[in-house]
Design a protein around this motif. Structure first.
Motif, PDB file in Angstrom:
ATOM      1  N   VAL A  52      74.007  39.123  16.627  1.00  0.00           N
ATOM      2  CA  VAL A  52      73.134  38.298  17.544  1.00  0.00           C
ATOM      3  C   VAL A  52      71.917  39.087  17.877  1.00  0.00           C
ATOM      4  O   VAL A  52      71.987  40.201  18.330  1.00  0.00           O
ATOM      5  CB  VAL A  52      73.819  37.761  18.839  1.00  0.00           C
ATOM      6  CG1 VAL A  52      72.800  36.964  19.777  1.00  0.00           C
ATOM      7  CG2 VAL A  52      75.116  37.085  18.579  1.00  0.00           C
ATOM      8  N   ILE A  53      70.625  38.461  17.709  1.00  0.00           N
ATOM      9  CA  ILE A  53      69.615  39.173  17.707  1.00  0.00           C
ATOM     10  C   ILE A  53      68.799  38.194  18.866  1.00  0.00           C
ATOM     11  O   ILE A  53      68.374  36.900  18.689  1.00  0.00           O
ATOM     12  CB  ILE A  53      68.659  39.286  16.471  1.00  0.00           C
ATOM     13  CG1 ILE A  53      69.459  39.997  15.557  1.00  0.00           C
ATOM     14  CG2 ILE A  53      67.310  39.766  16.737  1.00  0.00           C
ATOM     15  CD1 ILE A  53      68.907  39.695  14.033  1.00  0.00           C
ATOM     16  N   GLU A  65      68.455  34.427  16.918  1.00  0.00           N
ATOM     17  CA  GLU A  65      69.002  34.618  15.425  1.00  0.00           C
ATOM     18  C   GLU A  65      70.566  34.973  15.664  1.00  0.00           C
ATOM     19  O   GLU A  65      70.894  36.129  16.192  1.00  0.00           O
ATOM     20  CB  GLU A  65      68.248  35.238  14.796  1.00  0.00           C
ATOM     21  CG  GLU A  65      68.491  35.466  13.312  1.00  0.00           C
ATOM     22  CD  GLU A  65      67.545  36.232  12.307  1.00  0.00           C
ATOM     23  OE1 GLU A  65      68.148  36.367  11.219  1.00  0.00           O
ATOM     24  OE2 GLU A  65      66.281  36.445  12.644  1.00  0.00           O
ATOM     25  N   ILE A  66      71.317  34.269  15.048  1.00  0.00           N
ATOM     26  CA  ILE A  66      72.844  34.616  14.795  1.00  0.00           C
ATOM     27  C   ILE A  66      73.086  34.733  13.383  1.00  0.00           C
ATOM     28  O   ILE A  66      72.790  33.688  12.708  1.00  0.00           O
ATOM     29  CB  ILE A  66      73.597  33.338  15.616  1.00  0.00           C
ATOM     30  CG1 ILE A  66      73.394  33.498  16.992  1.00  0.00           C
ATOM     31  CG2 ILE A  66      75.267  33.862  15.279  1.00  0.00           C
ATOM     32  CD1 ILE A  66      74.045  32.301  17.668  1.00  0.00           C
ATOM     33  N   ALA A  67      73.502  35.935  12.893  1.00  0.00           N
ATOM     34  CA  ALA A  67      73.651  36.097  11.490  1.00  0.00           C
ATOM     35  C   ALA A  67      75.057  36.381  11.185  1.00  0.00           C
ATOM     36  O   ALA A  67      75.729  37.181  12.152  1.00  0.00           O
ATOM     37  CB  ALA A  67      72.762  37.120  11.100  1.00  0.00           C
ATOM     38  N   TYR A  68      75.710  35.615  10.125  1.00  0.00           N
ATOM     39  CA  TYR A  68      76.954  35.718   9.894  1.00  0.00           C
ATOM     40  C   TYR A  68      76.875  36.626   8.469  1.00  0.00           C
ATOM     41  O   TYR A  68      76.308  36.079   7.375  1.00  0.00           O
ATOM     42  CB  TYR A  68      77.774  34.579   9.584  1.00  0.00           C
ATOM     43  CG  TYR A  68      79.071  34.764   8.991  1.00  0.00           C
ATOM     44  CD1 TYR A  68      80.121  35.097   9.468  1.00  0.00           C
ATOM     45  CD2 TYR A  68      79.121  34.228   7.567  1.00  0.00           C
ATOM     46  CE1 TYR A  68      81.222  35.209   8.920  1.00  0.00           C
ATOM     47  CE2 TYR A  68      80.269  34.294   7.046  1.00  0.00           C
ATOM     48  CZ  TYR A  68      81.530  34.891   7.391  1.00  0.00           C
ATOM     49  OH  TYR A  68      82.741  35.177   7.069  1.00  0.00           O
ATOM     50  N   ILE A  69      77.718  37.559   8.076  1.00  0.00           N
ATOM     51  CA  ILE A  69      77.678  38.458   6.969  1.00  0.00           C
ATOM     52  C   ILE A  69      78.767  37.696   6.277  1.00  0.00           C
ATOM     53  O   ILE A  69      79.846  38.002   6.530  1.00  0.00           O
ATOM     54  CB  ILE A  69      77.921  39.906   7.177  1.00  0.00           C
ATOM     55  CG1 ILE A  69      76.844  40.706   7.956  1.00  0.00           C
ATOM     56  CG2 ILE A  69      78.093  40.763   5.983  1.00  0.00           C
ATOM     57  CD1 ILE A  69      76.457  39.974   9.448  1.00  0.00           C
ATOM     58  N   THR A 119      62.922  40.136  19.868  1.00  0.00           N
ATOM     59  CA  THR A 119      63.293  41.482  19.661  1.00  0.00           C
ATOM     60  C   THR A 119      62.949  41.746  18.033  1.00  0.00           C
ATOM     61  O   THR A 119      63.459  41.135  17.417  1.00  0.00           O
ATOM     62  CB  THR A 119      64.913  41.449  19.820  1.00  0.00           C
ATOM     63  OG1 THR A 119      65.263  41.370  21.219  1.00  0.00           O
ATOM     64  CG2 THR A 119      65.448  43.129  19.572  1.00  0.00           C
ATOM     65  N   LEU A 120      62.397  43.115  18.248  1.00  0.00           N
ATOM     66  CA  LEU A 120      62.072  43.580  16.924  1.00  0.00           C
ATOM     67  C   LEU A 120      63.011  43.706  15.984  1.00  0.00           C
ATOM     68  O   LEU A 120      64.199  44.130  16.655  1.00  0.00           O
ATOM     69  CB  LEU A 120      61.390  44.778  17.011  1.00  0.00           C
ATOM     70  CG  LEU A 120      59.868  44.784  17.281  1.00  0.00           C
ATOM     71  CD1 LEU A 120      59.215  46.006  17.440  1.00  0.00           C
ATOM     72  CD2 LEU A 120      59.005  44.335  15.986  1.00  0.00           C
ATOM     73  N   HIS A 121      63.235  43.217  14.760  1.00  0.00           N
ATOM     74  CA  HIS A 121      64.391  43.524  14.021  1.00  0.00           C
ATOM     75  C   HIS A 121      64.354  43.556  12.496  1.00  0.00           C
ATOM     76  O   HIS A 121      63.180  43.017  12.058  1.00  0.00           O
ATOM     77  CB  HIS A 121      65.480  42.624  14.327  1.00  0.00           C
ATOM     78  CG  HIS A 121      65.394  41.246  14.075  1.00  0.00           C
ATOM     79  ND1 HIS A 121      64.506  40.398  15.172  1.00  0.00           N
ATOM     80  CD2 HIS A 121      65.722  40.229  13.093  1.00  0.00           C
ATOM     81  CE1 HIS A 121      64.374  39.246  14.538  1.00  0.00           C
ATOM     82  NE2 HIS A 121      65.002  39.024  13.267  1.00  0.00           N
ATOM     83  N   MET A 122      65.086  44.324  11.744  1.00  0.00           N
ATOM     84  CA  MET A 122      64.979  44.259  10.122  1.00  0.00           C
ATOM     85  C   MET A 122      66.420  44.372   9.750  1.00  0.00           C
ATOM     86  O   MET A 122      67.337  44.697  10.328  1.00  0.00           O
ATOM     87  CB  MET A 122      64.122  45.418   9.652  1.00  0.00           C
ATOM     88  CG  MET A 122      64.418  46.566   9.917  1.00  0.00           C
ATOM     89  SD  MET A 122      63.123  47.736   9.374  1.00  0.00           S
ATOM     90  CE  MET A 122      63.787  47.586   7.282  1.00  0.00           C
ATOM     91  N   ILE A 123      66.520  43.925   8.433  1.00  0.00           N
ATOM     92  CA  ILE A 123      67.932  44.402   7.765  1.00  0.00           C
ATOM     93  C   ILE A 123      67.664  45.273   6.312  1.00  0.00           C
ATOM     94  O   ILE A 123      66.820  44.778   5.715  1.00  0.00           O
ATOM     95  CB  ILE A 123      68.385  43.235   7.311  1.00  0.00           C
ATOM     96  CG1 ILE A 123      68.737  42.229   8.631  1.00  0.00           C
ATOM     97  CG2 ILE A 123      69.739  43.481   6.703  1.00  0.00           C
ATOM     98  CD1 ILE A 123      69.048  40.729   8.197  1.00  0.00           C
ATOM     99  N   ARG A 124      68.414  46.285   6.324  1.00  0.00           N
ATOM    100  CA  ARG A 124      68.072  46.865   4.740  1.00  0.00           C
ATOM    101  C   ARG A 124      69.413  47.151   4.331  1.00  0.00           C
ATOM    102  O   ARG A 124      70.419  47.425   4.935  1.00  0.00           O
ATOM    103  CB  ARG A 124      67.616  48.473   5.388  1.00  0.00           C
ATOM    104  CG  ARG A 124      67.579  49.286   4.019  1.00  0.00           C
ATOM    105  CD  ARG A 124      66.959  50.589   4.264  1.00  0.00           C
ATOM    106  NE  ARG A 124      65.572  50.260   4.629  1.00  0.00           N
ATOM    107  CZ  ARG A 124      64.690  51.153   5.405  1.00  0.00           C
ATOM    108  NH1 ARG A 124      65.273  52.332   5.822  1.00  0.00           N
ATOM    109  NH2 ARG A 124      63.452  50.734   5.397  1.00  0.00           N
TER     110      ARG A 124
END
Length: 123
Positions: free
Chosen positions: A72-73, A45-49, A77-82
């Motif tokens: 880049v995730i 996963e590639i995230a752009y803010i 891989t365990l991940h979350m966004i807060r």
């Protein structure tokens, strides 16, 4: 978030793309005190803010990302966004199977563009 001791329970259920085009894009907006729950998937996963600030929890790491950053995730891989601050967070993410980069002869790009180009038969 549901408590779980089983990593399989945290596997994301969404299918990202399909066998011939294993790519999906997402636009995500989070308001204050909202989150994307802890999960993992087989794809990168590639995230752009695009705007705002959010805290990314990736594996055992924690990082704050803000407007203009790219995160880049890695697969599995365990991940979350807060979202913690008062400013809303908006991000764009692309999630894809790394096999997409291999150029396999089964993918739609290869079938529609690459193979015809090799055979000099582009229509």
């Amino acid at each position: 978030m549901k408590n779980s001791n089983n990593l399989l329970d945290l596997k994301e259920k969404k299918q990202h793309g399909n066998l011939t085009f294993p790519v999906t894009t997402y636009r995500e907006t989070l308001e204050k005190d909202h989150q994307i729950a802890m999960h993992w998937h087989e794809e990168i996963e590639i995230a752009y803010i695009a705007s705002g600030v959010a805290t990314f929890y990736i594996g055992s790491d924690q990082m704050q990302a803000s407007s203009g950053d790219i995160v880049v995730i890695e697969p599995y891989t365990l991940h979350m966004i807060r979202k913690d601050s008062t400013e809303n967070y908006t991000g764009e993410a692309i999630v894809f199977n790394l096999s997409f980069l291999e150029g396999s002869s089964d993918d739609c790009v290869d079938l529609k563009y690459i193979q015809p180009a090799i055979k000099q038969d582009i229509s």
